[in-house]
Design a protein around this motif. Structure first.
Motif, short mmCIF file in Angstrom:
data_model
loop_
_atom_site.label_atom_id
_atom_site.label_comp_id
_atom_site.label_asym_id
_atom_site.label_seq_id
_atom_site.Cartn_x
_atom_site.Cartn_y
_atom_site.Cartn_z
N ARG A 291 -5.83 5.19 -6.08
CA ARG A 291 -6.54 5.13 -4.80
C ARG A 291 -5.70 4.51 -3.69
O ARG A 291 -5.66 5.03 -2.56
CB ARG A 291 -7.85 4.35 -4.98
N ALA A 292 -5.02 3.41 -3.99
CA ALA A 292 -4.25 2.73 -2.95
C ALA A 292 -3.15 3.63 -2.39
O ALA A 292 -2.95 3.69 -1.17
CB ALA A 292 -3.65 1.44 -3.52
N LYS B 88 -2.85 5.08 1.49
CA LYS B 88 -1.62 4.86 2.24
C LYS B 88 -1.05 6.18 2.74
O LYS B 88 -0.60 6.29 3.88
CB LYS B 88 -0.60 4.13 1.37
N GLU C 70 -4.87 2.86 5.42
CA GLU C 70 -4.72 1.41 5.23
C GLU C 70 -3.31 0.98 5.57
O GLU C 70 -2.42 1.81 5.72
CB GLU C 70 -5.07 0.99 3.81
#
Length: 234
Positions: free
Chosen positions: A224-225, A229, A234
């Motif tokens: 997910r991160a 990105k 984020e």
């Protein structure tokens, strides 16, 4: 024809600076564009100008060589010239290209320059190498080139991978990891242990799912991160 490497010298000792300047002028591939007796002047010059190679002393007043490297916005190739070999480990930790212990002799200087030449040539060749535009998949007894832009989803099922395109679906014997290594990383991202998607095809993202055309796909927690990105969320 040899590539001309723009070179600057940052050295506070006048005699050493003269010797190094002579070495540069004797080397056909180098062009001496500036020389400085302190790192502060060099830092100011580098804010406005570009160099390919920095020949750098460490111990200097006001600002030392390591401090200069830290404030530089873009890093050229760097050869450190120092009378103290104890600085070598820290220099290589800062990703310099070479470290020469003073007094500097021309054969050792030339060896360092040639290493940088070879490294720059390799980077140039890699940049000039044609980039693939297709993923080749085996269908029956032949290999078919599938344009990257036509692929919107790659799905893993047991020992096979399904490649979804605009016109058809290919099922091949492979792993998702193996397919991902062949796809351009700027365009494709793994969102789950079972799915790779083409970033421009993502129509929406909600909690732990993404929508790609008619498919609503889960997003794995560990992926997910990176997805957020890549989407500049984020």
């Amino acid at each position: 024809m040899l590539e001309e490497i723009r070179t600057i010298i940052v050295e506070d000792d006048p005699m050493t600076r003269k010797i190094i300047a002579d070495f540069v002028n004797r080397t056909d591939s180098l062009k001496l564009t500036a020389q400085f007796s302190n790192a502060v002047e060099a830092a100011n010059w580098l804010q406005k100008s570009h160099t390919d190679l920095l020949l750098l002393d460490i111990e200097m007043p006001d600002m030392n060589g390591f401090e200069l490297l830290k404030v530089m916005e873009t890093a050229p190739s760097v050869i450190v010239l120092s009378g103290k070999d104890r600085y070598a480990v820290h220099a290589f930790d800062m990703a310099v290209d070479d470290f020469i212990v003073k007094p500097v002799r021309y054969p050792r200087f030339l060896q360092a320059v040639q290493r940088i030449q070879h490294s720059r040539a390799a980077v140039t060749q890699l940049a000039e190498k044609p980039k693939p535009s297709r993923l080749f998949v085996k269908v029956g007894s032949e290999y078919l080139g599938v344009p990257f832009e036509s692929i919107f989803l790659v799905e893993s099922q047991d020992d096979y991978v399904k490649i979804h395109t605009e016109s058809r679906r290919y099922t091949i014997y492979s792993t998702l990891k193996g397919i991902l290594a062949k796809l351009p990383p700027a365009e494709f991202i793994r969102i789950h242990r079972s799915y790779i998607v083409r970033l421009p095809e993502i129509e929406g993202i909600e909690e732990n799912t993404v929508k790609v055309r008619q498919h609503v796909l889960p997003v794995g927690g560990t992926f997910r991160a990176n997805l957020l990105k890549a989407l500049a969320l984020e």
